[in-house]
Structure formats: C-alpha cells, structure tokens
Design an enzyme around this catalytic site. Sequence first.
Site, short mmCIF file in Angstrom:
data_model
loop_
_atom_site.label_atom_id
_atom_site.label_comp_id
_atom_site.label_asym_id
_atom_site.label_seq_id
_atom_site.Cartn_x
_atom_site.Cartn_y
_atom_site.Cartn_z
N ASP A 111 39.39 38.34 45.20
CA ASP A 111 40.01 39.02 44.17
C ASP A 111 41.63 38.80 44.59
O ASP A 111 42.12 39.04 45.59
CB ASP A 111 39.59 40.45 44.33
CG ASP A 111 40.38 41.42 43.45
OD1 ASP A 111 40.10 41.33 42.13
OD2 ASP A 111 41.18 42.17 44.16
N GLU A 168 40.11 34.12 42.28
CA GLU A 168 40.71 34.54 40.84
C GLU A 168 42.44 34.39 41.14
O GLU A 168 42.85 35.11 41.83
CB GLU A 168 40.71 36.30 40.85
CG GLU A 168 41.19 36.86 39.71
CD GLU A 168 41.29 38.16 39.80
OE1 GLU A 168 41.38 39.00 38.85
OE2 GLU A 168 41.46 38.81 40.92
N ASP A 196 32.29 40.56 46.03
CA ASP A 196 33.81 40.58 45.88
C ASP A 196 34.45 40.51 47.05
O ASP A 196 33.88 41.63 47.97
CB ASP A 196 34.22 41.73 44.95
CG ASP A 196 35.06 41.40 43.75
OD1 ASP A 196 35.96 40.69 44.05
OD2 ASP A 196 34.71 41.84 42.61
N HIS A 237 35.11 41.96 34.10
CA HIS A 237 35.53 43.49 34.13
C HIS A 237 37.02 43.96 33.97
O HIS A 237 37.18 45.20 33.88
CB HIS A 237 34.91 44.12 35.60
CG HIS A 237 35.87 43.57 36.65
ND1 HIS A 237 36.00 42.08 37.17
CD2 HIS A 237 36.89 44.13 37.53
CE1 HIS A 237 36.73 41.89 38.03
NE2 HIS A 237 37.30 43.11 38.42
N ASP A 238 37.72 42.95 33.92
CA ASP A 238 39.04 43.28 33.86
C ASP A 238 39.76 42.79 32.70
O ASP A 238 40.96 42.99 32.10
CB ASP A 238 40.07 42.61 34.73
CG ASP A 238 40.04 42.86 36.35
OD1 ASP A 238 40.02 44.51 36.29
OD2 ASP A 238 40.24 42.36 37.36
#
Length: 756
Positions: free
Chosen positions: A383, A440, A281, A512-513
């Site tokens: 991210d 993202e 990430d 994960h979100d």
Amino acid sequence: MKLIQQIEQYQPANEQEKQDKTFILHCLKYQENIFSRDNPLVHMTASAWVVNEARTKVLMVYHNIYNSWSWMGGHADGEEDLLAVALREVREESGICQVHPVTEDIYSLEVLTVDGHVKHGKYVSSHLHLNVTYLLEASEEESLHIKPDENSGVAWFDLKEAVQASSEPWFQKWIYPKLKDKVMKKKWWHDKVAYQIYPKSFKDGNGDGIGDLRGIIEKLDYLKELGVGIVWISPIYKSPFVDQGYDISDYYAIDPVFGTMEDMDKLLAEAKKRDIAIIMDLVVNHCSDQHAWFQKALKEPFGKYGKYFYIKEGKNGNPPCNWRSYFGGSVWEKLPGYDNLFYLHMFAKEQPDLNWENPELRQEIYKMIRWWLEKGMAGFRLDAIINIKKDLRFQDFPADREDGMCSGTEMLKYAEGVHEFLQEMKREAFEPYQAFTIGELFDFRPEEMERYIGDDGCFESIFDFAPHILGGSEKGWYDCRKISPDEFRNAIYESKRLSQNIGMMANIIENHDEPRGVSRYLPEGEVNEMSKKMLAGISLMTFGLPFLYQGQEIGMTNKTFRNINEVDDICTIDEYYVALENGLDEAEALKVVAGMSRDNARTPMQWSGDAYAGFSTTEPWLKVNENYQEIHVEEQQNRADSVLNFYKKLIALRKDSEYGETVVYGKQVPAFEDLTDFMGFYRKGPEKTLLVLANYQMEPREVFVPEKVKKILIDNYSDRTNVRGNSEFGDISQPAESEYGSHIQMKGYQFLVMEI
C-alpha cells in the site's frame, strides 16, 4: 555515457590506437557525425538486427549498413541518417514493411587486429573498432520474402539458436543480452486472475453486520468457480479503523471484528485446497497512532522509538513545511505536550509515517513480513509504497491551492532512493519465499518502469493506474472531469507500450479506493449489461494480470447518497468541504463527491435479492446499494447471458489450451486508432493472433478488418455477429476479387474477440 568512460580508460597500444581514441572521443562528446566518409578511421561500422514482437526470434538482415573500411567501401552516405538507412535496408532485403526501432542505439568498442593491412605505406597492427547497432522490431513475420539473387536467404532464427550459430562478437556480447532481457520469464501467476476482497463488505459470517474471515471461507467455492487464482484481502490486522484498517495498531494480530488467527489459518488451508493463493495488504508507509511504537515515541520523542517516525521541530510553532496530506490539511501534527515538535503523516493524523531511513525500523518490518510468509501467505499488495521515501530537506514548495499548501505528490518528485529500500526488502523478506508482490504506485516515473517490475524489478507486478489518473485535478474532486472513451483507450495503449516488454502490470477498472468502474468509465445513461460486458472484455483481454474487485463481476454500480451524513469515508468528507469552500452549494458538492467516493466500492457485496443483499442477517455497517434486488449474484448465476457468466467466459480463455498462450503472453498491438469511441488491438502470440474490437458507443458501426476472420471466440451479444467478407463465421457473402478482409457490423457497445 558509459562508452565515453570506457574509451577514456582504455590505454592505446600504439600510435594508431591513440589517434583512434582521440577521434572517437571528440565525435562522441561533441555529437559530430562519426560515420563520415572523411573520417580518418578505417574501422567504423553500423549494423542492423531485427527481432520479432515476442522477442523469441531474430533476423539478421544486414551486417553492415555502413562500413568505413577503405578496402570495402561504405553502403551509406556519411551525410545520411544511419537509422533511416537501417530501416530502408531491412525493408528492401526482407520485404518487411512494418519495422521500427525498439531500443536506443547500442555502441560497442573493441580492438581489432588487421593483419597485413597497410595504410599510407605503414603497417598498422591494430585499430580501435567502434560499432553502432540498431535493434529493430518487425511486426509482420509472414511478409518475409527471399530475393531470387540472394544466396544466403533471409530467415527467422530462434533467439538461442542464433546465439550459438552466430560468429559475430557484436551479437553475442552486445545484442543478445539486450534481447534476452526482453524475453519474459514465465511465472506461476501469469495466467491467473486475481480478485480483491474488501473483508468488511464481502460476506458476514457471524451475523454482526460486518464481513469477516468466516464469510470469505464460505465463498471460496464461488471464487474457484469464477476462475480466481489469487485473492488479495484488504487489511484485517488489529486497527482502530480511522481509515478502514489502513491504520494498523498490531501487525501480528487479527482484529476481532474479522475473527481470530485460527480463522486466518483455516482460510489459508481451505484456499490452498482450491489452488487459490492468498495475499495480504502490507501497510508499512505508516501505522496507527495506537501502535506500541508510536505510543513509546510519544513518551520519549528523542529515544529509540522516536526515531521510528519523522519527528521534527517546527517554525516558531508552525509546521516544518507546507506539504498537504492526501486527506487534507497539513502533513504535520503537533506532538502532544510539545509546543514546537511535529510528527509527519502523509495520510490521516492518526497514521504517523514510519521512518524508513532508520535501518532498525526496516529490520522490524522485514521480520514481520517473514512471519506472515512462514504462515503460508503467498505474498503482499504493498500500500502507498512509493511514499516510504521522503524529500529529507522538508522544504516548502509553491502552493497549489488557496490554503497555502502543496500536494504531497510534489515532494515525491524530489525523493531519491526509494529503489534501494525496496530492493533491500525484496532481498531480505520476499525473495527467500518466492513471494508474489504487487505495488500500489501512482507517482513513479515511467522511464523507471524496469526498476519496479520485470526480472530485476522491486515487485512482481504493479497496478496500472493510467486510466484512473485521467480527469483529475490538484484543486480537488469538484474540479475533476469525466474522461472520454478515447482518452481511456489511449491511456491503456500508452501504458502497454511502456510495460509489456518489461513485465506484467495488473489491469483494474476499480478497487476499494475508487468508484465503481462501470459508473466511472461509461457515459451517464449508457450503463447497461452490454456496456458492462464490453468494459469487462477490455480489462480481461488487455495484456497484463486481470485484477477484479468484489462485485465487479456482476456489474455493481455507484450508489446514491441522499446527504453527506450517509458518507463514511473520511476522504470523501474532506473533499465535500473543499467543494463547499470553492463555491459549490450543498447539493452540488454532494453530487460531485458522490461520483468519486470510495464508499461506492465499499457497499456490501450483493449476493442475492434477500434482505441486506444476502450479505448479512442484520443491518450492515454501511448501507447496501439500493439496486441490490436487480443486480446480485444469485440471479446472474442462473442466467447464461449475465455479466457474471460473461466474466467466466473471459477468464476461461486465459486457461484455454488453444488460445491461453496468446491471451496471457501475446503482444498487444493497437489498431483502428483513427476511429473515435472505439478500441481495437491485436494480441499476437507465437502460434495464434487474436483481434479484439470494442464499439465504445451506443450507435452501431461497420468496421473493416483487413484480415480473414477465422473464428469468433467472444461476443457479448447472444446472436451471431454479422461478418461480411473473407470469413468462416457469421452471415457471409463472397467478397469481390479485389476485396481482402471482412466488414463487421457492430452493435452499440459490442465486444468481440476473434481469431484471424
């Protein structure tokens, strides 16, 4: 319009060219019909070219669908729509029925010398020659036919061969560049399947209740057996963990909770042995307020490190503007020790945003990226990267809630210039190492897709969030709604329509979100192994890079929250209080946020039915899902018809020597769009065509397929599908002579992949 600029700059060589220039500019600027029989120009043409879906072949059906040369005559009436004429001519000449335009009109301007041509008794040496070209796409190569009276014939040519053979300057100069840009260049990651690891919850390797790098190393063989080729690891940098590691205090250090840099080096080496690429990430929109840069900025807000952040004066002690943080509350926080100085944070107040307008800050980031790539990292997931560019006016926008603030996403609509930052980062940090990058991006403009992916894009890929943004509300989670199967299907169709001729997006149903995909996209009460497999099939067979999240491959579900104190996620807690403020009682608010909570995806991975789901030997940092004894890896590994083994079959198909090319690169063409609670599409490759069917409901249904079913490759039911008609598989009955195709009896939530 570039053509207008080109014409305006052209210096006419004679009086005729001067007249031509004046007339063309007039028509283009005022959108008058330039292709009229009454126009004074003699050199105006319109052409039609056809390409196949894969953009590998070209068919020149009609050079001139309109030609205004007085000595040749025109094929089309000047009052008629020329695009309609182009489509008609192609259908008549080739017999192809399914043909449609694929790009906007392409105008080209050239000087044409006409030897010996006399008009009105005067010799004309040259004209300005304007041509409009229509690029069309045909989806039925097999329907091509040659007219008996046609001498030249109609045939498909390899794109590169057509370039070499064509004497048409229009094709070589104007059309081919458009086509070659649409041909996807094969890359090492295209046929891979990617897998996201949330390290804190994946596998505990030292018995402290928290997942770590040693735990990941322990499970590399499991990932290899699953068929994974790329692993993305969520943040493992040093962090205070206000936002689960997305608040980084040292980009060059591994947080002790996850292990050491030696553990990281061993992970890279062991993954390489198994041909698994590791990506990390990259969180560079913001850092932690504990980072050395911010600590120095606090001491000297107007010094070097103060310029690494957005530090602004407020309005008489109030924030500079009314933007709302993604986690609730203002994006502005007072700088300690100052009455009217604020720093910007799009996320938590402990996550100050980095000032990308500062070139010195950008170089620090690029240096850090290169450092990790030198260590053997294959790339990064970026991210919240669209947020690095701000609307520098820092002005108020109309409020969208009673708190008087507006969502930070509103600001992004006016933030111009993010591509320049991203391209610079690509040039200076990623390209020298051929790094795989995946962005993202939630709030980008669809028309700018080519700026983000493809050969000239900022990233190799981006996540496809089209289904995920459905049902949302600016008011908060309490106002979100469950989406229907048809909405889910249509979002995927539209996303692939926009992207597949440009580049490969990443297909996800959870991360994960997000809550667990099977709990989000399947109707309540209908979550079972068949429906889970159907959802898996849609994700893996849709055009793009399949990106699994840990536990997805065994069908992990949302967990049950008994009270808000069981929630760890700061975003969920904020939304709980938003729901209370808007009239929901505690039970209602808990139910609302429980369905959307990020904690659903962050519960420990369920490896076995043993204590703590085999994740750890001690109590984990977050409670294990209560259904771990029914859903876990150990049980599914030993059961042939499990969700896990169904994923393995789907993944193996991407590598299959016979069908892999079609699964990876075949164009996705929607089908059966008139059916409700159903999803169907073709995957069309150069040699094979596959048909994918998903009965998105509990009720059985019969589907008529207008092609011969040669072979059933994937079926989420263990027994043989009932196929009646023109098929080589299934319970076959000979069709009547007038019948063509196959009647397929589909069970509830049945998923099929068939060769036709």
